[in-house]
Design an enzyme around this catalytic site. Structure first.
Site, mmCIF file in Angstrom:
data_model
loop_
_atom_site.group_PDB
_atom_site.id
_atom_site.type_symbol
_atom_site.label_atom_id
_atom_site.label_comp_id
_atom_site.label_asym_id
_atom_site.label_seq_id
_atom_site.Cartn_x
_atom_site.Cartn_y
_atom_site.Cartn_z
ATOM 1 N N GLU A 1 72.641 85.152 80.441
ATOM 2 C CA GLU A 1 73.135 85.965 79.318
ATOM 3 C C GLU A 1 74.649 86.059 79.426
ATOM 4 O OE1 GLU A 1 70.518 89.244 77.705
ATOM 5 O OE2 GLU A 1 69.775 89.148 79.731
ATOM 6 N N ARG B 1 78.808 97.255 79.576
ATOM 7 C CA ARG B 1 77.742 96.848 80.507
ATOM 8 C C ARG B 1 77.503 95.339 80.490
ATOM 9 N NH1 ARG B 1 71.936 96.363 79.652
ATOM 10 N NH2 ARG B 1 72.486 96.644 77.477
HETATM 11 P P1 FAD Z 1 63.681 104.777 78.209
HETATM 12 O O1 FAD Z 1 62.933 103.562 78.582
HETATM 13 O O2 FAD Z 1 64.239 104.849 76.840
HETATM 14 O O3 FAD Z 1 62.718 106.014 78.439
HETATM 15 C C1 FAD Z 1 63.123 107.315 78.065
HETATM 16 C C2 FAD Z 1 61.912 108.199 78.097
HETATM 17 O O4 FAD Z 1 62.295 109.542 77.861
HETATM 18 C C3 FAD Z 1 60.862 107.869 77.047
HETATM 19 O O5 FAD Z 1 59.605 107.971 77.672
HETATM 20 C C4 FAD Z 1 61.044 108.985 76.013
HETATM 21 O O6 FAD Z 1 59.874 109.283 75.283
HETATM 22 C C5 FAD Z 1 61.418 110.137 76.910
HETATM 23 N N1 FAD Z 1 62.120 111.234 76.246
HETATM 24 C C6 FAD Z 1 63.231 111.198 75.477
HETATM 25 N N2 FAD Z 1 63.562 112.435 75.065
HETATM 26 C C7 FAD Z 1 62.634 113.271 75.586
HETATM 27 C C8 FAD Z 1 62.414 114.670 75.496
HETATM 28 N N3 FAD Z 1 63.224 115.493 74.794
HETATM 29 N N4 FAD Z 1 61.352 115.200 76.149
HETATM 30 C C9 FAD Z 1 60.499 114.405 76.849
HETATM 31 N N5 FAD Z 1 60.665 113.072 76.966
HETATM 32 C C10 FAD Z 1 61.720 112.513 76.339
HETATM 33 N N6 FAD Z 1 68.184 96.222 79.524
HETATM 34 C C11 FAD Z 1 68.062 95.217 80.425
HETATM 35 O O7 FAD Z 1 68.431 95.402 81.578
HETATM 36 N N7 FAD Z 1 67.545 94.030 80.048
HETATM 37 C C12 FAD Z 1 67.119 93.776 78.783
HETATM 38 O O8 FAD Z 1 66.637 92.694 78.498
HETATM 39 C C13 FAD Z 1 67.241 94.809 77.823
HETATM 40 N N8 FAD Z 1 66.853 94.611 76.543
HETATM 41 C C14 FAD Z 1 66.865 95.666 75.680
HETATM 42 C C15 FAD Z 1 66.368 95.489 74.398
HETATM 43 C C16 FAD Z 1 66.308 96.568 73.521
HETATM 44 C C17 FAD Z 1 65.770 96.373 72.143
HETATM 45 C C18 FAD Z 1 66.771 97.834 73.936
HETATM 46 C C19 FAD Z 1 66.719 99.012 73.013
HETATM 47 C C20 FAD Z 1 67.303 97.999 75.210
HETATM 48 C C21 FAD Z 1 67.352 96.932 76.081
HETATM 49 N N9 FAD Z 1 67.869 97.069 77.366
HETATM 50 C C22 FAD Z 1 67.769 96.042 78.255
HETATM 51 C C23 FAD Z 1 68.303 98.379 77.856
HETATM 52 C C24 FAD Z 1 67.165 98.987 78.688
HETATM 53 O O9 FAD Z 1 65.923 98.655 78.092
HETATM 54 C C25 FAD Z 1 67.286 100.481 78.779
HETATM 55 O O10 FAD Z 1 68.582 100.826 79.195
HETATM 56 C C26 FAD Z 1 66.298 101.043 79.792
HETATM 57 O O11 FAD Z 1 64.994 100.623 79.478
HETATM 58 C C27 FAD Z 1 66.382 102.551 79.788
HETATM 59 O O12 FAD Z 1 65.326 103.046 80.559
HETATM 60 P P2 FAD Z 1 65.168 104.600 80.704
HETATM 61 O O13 FAD Z 1 63.980 104.809 81.564
HETATM 62 O O14 FAD Z 1 66.446 105.200 81.109
HETATM 63 O O15 FAD Z 1 64.896 105.101 79.210
HETATM 64 C C1 SIN Z 2 69.245 91.334 75.251
HETATM 65 O O1 SIN Z 2 68.183 90.788 75.540
HETATM 66 O O2 SIN Z 2 70.147 90.817 74.589
HETATM 67 C C2 SIN Z 2 69.464 92.714 75.714
HETATM 68 C C3 SIN Z 2 69.780 92.684 77.138
HETATM 69 C C4 SIN Z 2 70.425 93.955 77.512
HETATM 70 O O3 SIN Z 2 70.687 94.810 76.678
HETATM 71 O O4 SIN Z 2 70.715 94.084 78.703
#
Ligand code: FAD
Ligand code: SIN
Length: 519
Positions: A126, A378
């Site tokens: 990437e 990032r």
């Molecule tokens: P999340 O996975 O968003 O989980 C947050 C949790 O908190 C959820 O369960 C939600 O329901 C809960 N929550 C929120 N508010 C509340 C509340 N008030 N009360 C109770 N629960 C709550 N990163 C990579 O490294 N590689 C990738 O390929 C990549 N691709 C991506 C593609 C997309 C489309 C997106 C959107 C992001 C991508 N990212 C990628 C970024 C990465 O996915 C996220 O940064 C990471 O998954 C965040 O994980 P998290 O556990 O912090 O949050």
């Molecule tokens: C992507 O697959 O382009 C998202 C990867 C990331 O947000 O880290």
């Protein structure tokens, strides 16, 4: 102003645990799994169904220094370079070195990644990575990681439980207040982790699920936690948007060879950066915006060079290609219109290397936290890595602090102070999203930010729904932070200060005091 609710905590039905984790994405589940494996009684609260969140949507993969031509040192250097002068080096060392062990943990927990005929991991590339170091599973890496983590977690989990307030007294956290089925409940524990994900969902155009509204970050701010680097939002250059939604077209598509062309069919990224389509995201984002202005019309992603390399795009990118086919676009022959949208929240709750926030007993992990590892921009696929590396460390920090905090712990009644004078106007979340997109978006200026601050403080003080006011508080904090950073760096671009300025090469912090007189 702290609570948005007028309640007497003592009168709420409650339960007690050793540890609370708010959020069931990669960060929350990795942390909770580690905590319950060392014997703590853990409860995960989550706003929607357990698997809903950004994690499940992750496409590209997880960056990790596992290929033979790679090393943690090389991965560290790429992370540093992408971060535009603001990466915390200690944190980035932790990320890139411990990342190797944590990805192996994930595999042991049952997560599948693509392998070759000998069973060895395959890697994709990437933007801004000097080698192909991303482990992946088709274009569904996040879904696979989420599945494996949910299968591994053995503690309690309460779905559809929306955390609305913290229980904080004298800068110490005793738990949370959440709403389920319209009823408020309290949950008490000596240690609580916020793992509520990012805040790109408060922008009109974004790649995030509806759960990513920055809830945990805004709540922590309202209870006095120190936040960091709030002005940095990462805009992803290649999303597909129609009238109903936007979805991500992974950078891995460009990593496998797709190119970007303008309305005239010209490949233009070389005019902006020597890495062409694989330049850092902020560069590609602004290049697309500027090319649209120069040439008019749209900018497109051309998948055909991938097919020319002998890769079947339908097999390699099944989610993306089927979404496009559903919309009448066949990436084997059609150019795909793309547009930059809000994608990832770099700022968040300031934490140390064990996830501790500035409030005793309160931790943060994942996209809701700010470890400083991403600096101002990032490196792709470093965020799932951050979730698991700091998920493990946060579990360790919580365990250590639990041992002394439990000694003088009892559920205490904490009066939640009510803001007395809300106006009688009310607003929708879409209004917050529009203000953020139009005024605190890819290009900001003192003029646009002033507009945002005026409107968002009106909404934060209004009689709107809890969610709307909470998001407005965070939006306000983002806009003020963006106003203070009088330079352009990484994901933060000011048209009135279009260059990096050495005197601003430092992290920004934000607390409740910074909102004095505004809310
Ligand atoms: P999340 O996975 O968003 O989980 C947050 C949790 O908190 C959820 O369960 C939600 O329901 C809960 N929550 C929120 N508010 C509340 C509340 N008030 N009360 C109770 N629960 C709550 N990163 C990579 O490294 N590689 C990738 O390929 C990549 N691709 C991506 C593609 C997309 C489309 C997106 C959107 C992001 C991508 N990212 C990628 C970024 C990465 O996915 C996220 O940064 C990471 O998954 C965040 O994980 P998290 O556990 O912090 O949050
Ligand atoms: C992507 O697959 O382009 C998202 C990867 C990331 O947000 O880290």
């Amino acid at each position: 102003m702290r609570s948005f609710l007028s309640i007497d905590t003592d009168k709420l039905p409650y339960k007690e645990y050793d540890a609370i984790v708010v959020g069931s994405g990669a960060a929350g589940l990795f942390c909770a799994t580690k905590l319950s494996s060392i014997g703590l009684k853990v409860c995960v609260l989550t706003k929607d169904a357990a698997d809903v969140g950004s994690t499940k949507l992750a496409q590209g993969g997880i960056a990790v220094a596992l290929p033979k031509e790679d090393s943690p040192d090389l991965h560290f250097n790429d992370t540093l370079k992408a971060g535009a002068g603001l990466v915390k080096t200690k944190m980035a060392r932790i990320l890139t070195e411990e990342g190797v062990k944590r990805v192996i943990d994930l595999i042991r927990m049952g997560a599948n990644f693509e392998t070759d005929e000998r069973g060895l991991l395959r890697f994709t590339k990437e933007a801004a990575h000097s080698v192909a170091r991303i482990v992946y599973y088709r274009d569904k890496t996040g879904e696979e990681v989420e599945r494996a983590l949910l299968d591994s977690y053995r503690g309690d989990i309460v779905e559809f439980a929306k955390v609305k307030e913290l229980i904080v007294k004298d800068n110490r956290c005793y738990g949370v207040i959440y709403e389920k089925n319209g009823e408020l409940k309290a949950l008490y524990a000596p240690v609580t982790a916020i793992a509520t994900g990012g805040a790109a969902g408060i922008y009109l155009k974004n790649t995030n699920p509806p759960t990513s509204t920055g809830d945990g970050i805004a709540i922590a701010l309202r209870y006095g936690a120190k936040l960091q680097d709030l002005e940095f939002i990462q805009f992803h250059p290649t999303a597909f948007c129609d009238d109903s939604e936007c979805f991500l077209i992974s950078e891995a598509v460009r990593g496998e060879g797709a190119i970007i062309v303008d309305e005239q069919g010209r490949r233009f990224m070389g005019d902006y950066h020597h890495l062409w389509e694989l330049a850092p995201r902020d560069v590609v984002t602004r290049a697309i915006e500027s090319q649209k202005k120069i040439c008019g019309g749209n900018v497109y992603l051309d998948f055909r060079p991938i097919e020319e390399k002998g890769i079947d795009i339908f097999k390699r990118f099944p989610t993306i290609t089927s979404k496009l086919l559903e919309r009448g676009l066949n990436p084997k022959k059609d150019l795909i219109p793309i547009t930059p949208v809000a994608h990832y929240y770099i700022g968040g709750i300031a934490v140390d290397s064990f996830g501790r926030s500035s409030i005793e007993g309160l931790f943060a992990v994942g996209e809701a936290s700010c470890t400083g590892v991403h600096g101002a921009n990032r490196l792709a696929s470093n965020s799932l890595l951050e979730c698991i590396v700091f998920g493990e460390r946060t579990a360790y920090g919580m365990y250590r602090d639990f041992r002394y905090l439990k000694q003088n712990f009892s559920p205490v009644g904490v009066e939640l102070r009510k803001k007395v004078s809300f106006t009688n106007k009310s607003y929708s979340l879409n209004e917050v999203k529009r203000i953020m997109w139009e005024n605190v978006g890819i290009v900001r200026s003192a003029e646009s930010l002033t507009k945002a601050i005026d409107k968002l403080s009106e909404i934060a003080n209004s009689n709107s729904d809890w969610q709307v006011r909470n998001s407005a508080v965070l939006g306000l904090a983002i806009a003020i932070s963006a106003m203070r950073r009088e330079e352009s760096r990484g994901g933060h671009y000011r048209s009135d200060f279009p260059y990096e300025r050495e005197e601003f090469r430092k992290h920004s912090t934000f607390t409740l005091n910074d909102l004095e007189r505004l809310i």
